[in-house]
Design a protein around this motif. Structure first.
Motif, mmCIF file in Angstrom:
data_model
loop_
_atom_site.group_PDB
_atom_site.id
_atom_site.type_symbol
_atom_site.label_atom_id
_atom_site.label_comp_id
_atom_site.label_asym_id
_atom_site.label_seq_id
_atom_site.Cartn_x
_atom_site.Cartn_y
_atom_site.Cartn_z
ATOM 1 N N MET A 154 -12.540 -16.931 -59.078
ATOM 2 C CA MET A 154 -12.217 -18.512 -59.307
ATOM 3 C C MET A 154 -13.128 -19.746 -58.903
ATOM 4 S SD MET A 154 -8.121 -18.326 -58.698
ATOM 5 C CE MET A 154 -7.708 -19.932 -58.846
ATOM 6 N N GLN A 155 -13.310 -20.743 -59.371
ATOM 7 C CA GLN A 155 -14.226 -21.752 -59.224
ATOM 8 C C GLN A 155 -13.819 -23.047 -58.777
ATOM 9 O OE1 GLN A 155 -17.878 -20.839 -58.924
ATOM 10 N NE2 GLN A 155 -16.703 -18.680 -58.965
ATOM 11 N N VAL A 156 -12.233 -23.091 -58.509
ATOM 12 C CA VAL A 156 -11.884 -24.323 -58.045
ATOM 13 C C VAL A 156 -12.658 -25.268 -57.098
ATOM 14 C CG1 VAL A 156 -9.721 -25.355 -57.333
ATOM 15 C CG2 VAL A 156 -9.636 -23.418 -58.882
ATOM 16 N N GLY A 157 -13.119 -26.103 -57.426
ATOM 17 C CA GLY A 157 -13.405 -27.350 -56.378
ATOM 18 C C GLY A 157 -15.083 -26.602 -56.168
ATOM 19 N N ILE A 158 -15.670 -25.641 -56.869
ATOM 20 C CA ILE A 158 -17.034 -25.323 -56.732
ATOM 21 C C ILE A 158 -17.872 -26.236 -57.554
ATOM 22 C CG2 ILE A 158 -18.719 -23.627 -57.051
ATOM 23 C CD1 ILE A 158 -16.729 -22.993 -54.839
ATOM 24 N N PRO A 159 -19.017 -26.719 -57.184
ATOM 25 C CA PRO A 159 -19.717 -27.644 -57.933
ATOM 26 C C PRO A 159 -20.348 -27.065 -59.316
ATOM 27 C CG PRO A 159 -20.412 -27.848 -55.588
ATOM 28 C CD PRO A 159 -19.695 -26.824 -55.771
ATOM 29 N N LEU A 160 -20.433 -27.911 -60.427
ATOM 30 C CA LEU A 160 -20.872 -27.493 -61.720
ATOM 31 C C LEU A 160 -22.091 -26.455 -61.401
ATOM 32 C CD1 LEU A 160 -20.497 -26.966 -64.431
ATOM 33 C CD2 LEU A 160 -21.763 -29.236 -64.954
ATOM 34 N N LYS A 161 -23.081 -26.710 -60.668
ATOM 35 C CA LYS A 161 -24.400 -26.057 -60.741
ATOM 36 C C LYS A 161 -24.181 -24.510 -60.142
ATOM 37 C CE LYS A 161 -28.792 -26.028 -58.310
ATOM 38 N NZ LYS A 161 -29.795 -27.028 -57.193
ATOM 39 N N GLU A 162 -23.321 -24.546 -58.978
ATOM 40 C CA GLU A 162 -22.985 -23.435 -58.226
ATOM 41 C C GLU A 162 -22.095 -22.484 -59.390
ATOM 42 O OE1 GLU A 162 -23.455 -25.965 -56.471
ATOM 43 O OE2 GLU A 162 -25.113 -25.130 -55.573
ATOM 44 N N ALA A 163 -21.245 -23.116 -60.024
ATOM 45 C CA ALA A 163 -20.096 -22.288 -60.860
ATOM 46 C C ALA A 163 -21.024 -21.845 -62.086
ATOM 47 C CB ALA A 163 -19.172 -23.177 -61.414
ATOM 48 N N LEU A 164 -21.848 -22.670 -62.453
ATOM 49 C CA LEU A 164 -22.652 -22.095 -63.709
ATOM 50 C C LEU A 164 -23.526 -20.738 -63.332
ATOM 51 C CD1 LEU A 164 -23.839 -22.294 -66.473
ATOM 52 C CD2 LEU A 164 -25.272 -23.899 -65.839
ATOM 53 N N LYS A 165 -24.100 -21.130 -62.247
ATOM 54 C CA LYS A 165 -24.889 -19.769 -61.660
ATOM 55 C C LYS A 165 -24.255 -18.455 -61.404
ATOM 56 C CE LYS A 165 -28.308 -18.413 -57.882
ATOM 57 N NZ LYS A 165 -28.908 -18.684 -56.649
ATOM 58 N N ALA A 166 -22.779 -18.630 -61.062
ATOM 59 C CA ALA A 166 -21.976 -17.517 -60.847
ATOM 60 C C ALA A 166 -21.622 -16.765 -62.070
ATOM 61 C CB ALA A 166 -20.546 -17.864 -60.039
ATOM 62 N N ARG A 167 -21.573 -17.723 -63.066
ATOM 63 C CA ARG A 167 -21.259 -17.442 -64.390
ATOM 64 C C ARG A 167 -22.344 -16.330 -65.102
ATOM 65 N NH1 ARG A 167 -17.893 -21.972 -64.413
ATOM 66 N NH2 ARG A 167 -15.713 -21.516 -64.433
ATOM 67 N N VAL A 168 -23.595 -17.027 -64.779
ATOM 68 C CA VAL A 168 -24.849 -16.451 -65.552
ATOM 69 C C VAL A 168 -25.034 -14.999 -64.796
ATOM 70 C CG1 VAL A 168 -27.233 -16.531 -65.445
ATOM 71 C CG2 VAL A 168 -25.701 -18.513 -65.941
ATOM 72 N N ILE A 169 -24.609 -15.056 -63.659
ATOM 73 C CA ILE A 169 -25.014 -13.786 -62.915
ATOM 74 C C ILE A 169 -23.961 -12.701 -63.502
ATOM 75 C CG2 ILE A 169 -24.704 -12.302 -60.778
ATOM 76 C CD1 ILE A 169 -25.585 -14.891 -59.179
ATOM 77 N N GLY A 170 -22.650 -12.839 -63.542
ATOM 78 C CA GLY A 170 -21.787 -12.185 -64.108
ATOM 79 C C GLY A 170 -22.069 -11.599 -65.670
ATOM 80 N N ALA A 171 -22.709 -12.586 -66.582
ATOM 81 C CA ALA A 171 -23.010 -12.482 -67.769
ATOM 82 C C ALA A 171 -24.094 -11.392 -67.837
ATOM 83 C CB ALA A 171 -23.307 -13.601 -68.345
ATOM 84 N N ARG A 191 -13.630 -9.396 -57.652
ATOM 85 C CA ARG A 191 -14.622 -10.278 -58.339
ATOM 86 C C ARG A 191 -15.512 -10.725 -57.226
ATOM 87 N NH1 ARG A 191 -12.627 -9.171 -62.341
ATOM 88 N NH2 ARG A 191 -11.584 -10.187 -64.266
ATOM 89 N N LEU A 192 -16.384 -11.439 -57.415
ATOM 90 C CA LEU A 192 -17.847 -11.894 -56.800
ATOM 91 C C LEU A 192 -17.509 -13.599 -56.602
ATOM 92 C CD1 LEU A 192 -20.343 -11.187 -55.264
ATOM 93 C CD2 LEU A 192 -21.554 -11.937 -57.428
ATOM 94 N N LEU A 193 -17.550 -13.739 -54.953
ATOM 95 C CA LEU A 193 -17.723 -15.304 -54.584
ATOM 96 C C LEU A 193 -19.124 -15.351 -53.612
ATOM 97 C CD1 LEU A 193 -13.898 -15.517 -53.842
ATOM 98 C CD2 LEU A 193 -15.028 -16.807 -55.732
ATOM 99 N N GLY A 194 -19.325 -16.550 -53.560
ATOM 100 C CA GLY A 194 -20.525 -16.610 -52.463
ATOM 101 C C GLY A 194 -21.917 -16.920 -53.209
ATOM 102 N N VAL A 195 -21.728 -17.329 -54.478
ATOM 103 C CA VAL A 195 -22.866 -17.666 -55.378
ATOM 104 C C VAL A 195 -23.349 -19.250 -55.141
ATOM 105 C CG1 VAL A 195 -23.985 -18.058 -57.464
ATOM 106 C CG2 VAL A 195 -22.542 -15.873 -56.889
ATOM 107 N N TYR A 196 -24.567 -19.684 -54.651
ATOM 108 C CA TYR A 196 -24.888 -20.740 -54.514
ATOM 109 C C TYR A 196 -26.544 -20.950 -54.549
ATOM 110 C CZ TYR A 196 -26.091 -20.633 -49.641
ATOM 111 O OH TYR A 196 -26.547 -20.547 -48.157
ATOM 112 N N GLY A 197 -27.023 -22.087 -54.214
ATOM 113 C CA GLY A 197 -28.451 -22.114 -54.349
ATOM 114 C C GLY A 197 -29.215 -22.166 -53.281
ATOM 115 N N PHE A 198 -28.531 -21.456 -52.091
ATOM 116 C CA PHE A 198 -29.185 -21.213 -50.736
ATOM 117 C C PHE A 198 -29.934 -22.493 -50.280
ATOM 118 C CE2 PHE A 198 -29.367 -17.150 -53.005
ATOM 119 C CZ PHE A 198 -28.515 -16.562 -52.287
ATOM 120 N N GLU A 199 -29.176 -23.620 -50.126
ATOM 121 C CA GLU A 199 -29.659 -24.750 -49.838
ATOM 122 C C GLU A 199 -28.388 -25.745 -49.286
ATOM 123 O OE1 GLU A 199 -31.333 -26.583 -53.296
ATOM 124 O OE2 GLU A 199 -29.764 -27.013 -54.293
ATOM 125 N N GLY A 200 -28.964 -26.838 -48.671
ATOM 126 C CA GLY A 200 -27.898 -27.607 -48.078
ATOM 127 C C GLY A 200 -27.348 -27.640 -46.677
#
Length: 271
Positions: A154-171, A191-200
């Motif tokens: 689930m991607q509730v509260g996850i920024p769009l950039k990170e949520a999109l990256k998670a979906r691309v990985i799954g696809a 399911r997999l959680l923890g996907v982001y852009g390694f920054e911040g």
């Protein structure tokens, strides 16, 4: 009922700072799985320290990164993906790479890995996925390791950039991998959680982690890439240290309790 999640540290064996961070977090109960780059420069010297830890120890299949000077060049991730979907990967090359990495794992630990996943999720790509599953059947028969599933949680509260990256990985292969695993009776995380852009830095990682814990369901997996120190001053090394600091913080216990979650090895009943 408390939800069980796997917190999985990736890239053990890449360097000593990563290894030290994961050994420390495993000892604190903040990791429940550690994924090993078995041809990495620090793997052989530190595997013995990881072996007695109360974690699942996995093989982090690598097809994109030459880990030591003089090692065979590897394709970039984008080239590997294109070749995989074009049917252009050489089966003999894949088999040789897999055999070498599994041999190194078994030499270090004297047993099969508890699970298998992929550096940059390459284990799910067509061409690699089929050869990997065949190897697992041939080597381990009815006692095969579990596999890391990459379908996004689930991607509730996850920024769009990170949520999109998670979906691309799954696809890029999660459905096919899950199908094959189910057919062969293999366990996977949910399911997999923890996907982001390694920054911040620490603050952003702490915010993301709290959202992942809120979104977590029983048998989900949160991947992470912590390191205790920093061998260089690149952005990725700094972010690895930030992850370590957040995962080692006493606040993590409060976040786990607030979300009804506890860190666990993958249950034997997982599917």
């Amino acid at each position: 009922m408390s939800k069980r999640i796997v917190v999985c540290g990736d890239d053990f064996g890449m360097n000593a700072d990563i290894d030290e961070g994961m050994i420390a977090l495993a000892g604190m109960g903040r990791l429940s799985a550690v994924s090993c780059l078995t041809l990495g420069p620090s793997f052989a010297s530190n595997a013995g320290r990881l072996a007695p830890m109360n974690v699942d120890i996995g093989l982090h299949v690598n097809f994109t990164e030459a880990l030591t000077p003089g090692a065979e060049p590897m394709p970039t991730l984008s080239r590997l993906i294109l070749s995989a979907y074009a049917g252009g990967l050489d089966a003999a090359w894949i088999d040789a790479q897999l055999a070498c990495q599994f041999d190194a794992f078994e030499a270090a630990f004297g047993r099969a890995p508890d699970y298998v996943d992929g550096h940059q999720h390459v284990h799910q790509l067509p061409g690699i996925r089929e050869r990997l599953l065949l190897l697992l059947k041939q080597r381990y028969g009815d006692h095969m390791p579990w596999l890391r599933q990459t379908a996004p949680g689930m991607q509730v509260g996850i920024p769009l950039k990170e949520a999109l990256k998670a979906r691309v990985i799954g696809a890029l292969g999660s459905s096919a991998l899950a199908r094959e695993a189910q057919k062969d009776g293999m366990r996977t995380n949910r399911r997999l959680l923890g996907v982001y852009g390694f920054e911040g830095g620490k603050r952003r990682y702490a915010d993301l982690l709290q959202n992942w814990l809120f979104n977590a369901r029983d048998c989900d997996l949160v991947m992470c890439h912590p390191a205790m120190g920093s061998q260089d001053d690149c952005a990725m090394s700094r972010q690895r240290r930030a992850e370590f600091d957040v995962l080692a913080s006493p606040k993590l216990g409060d976040w786990l309790n607030a979300n009804g979650v506890h860190i666990s090895r993958l249950p034997a009943t997982a599917r």
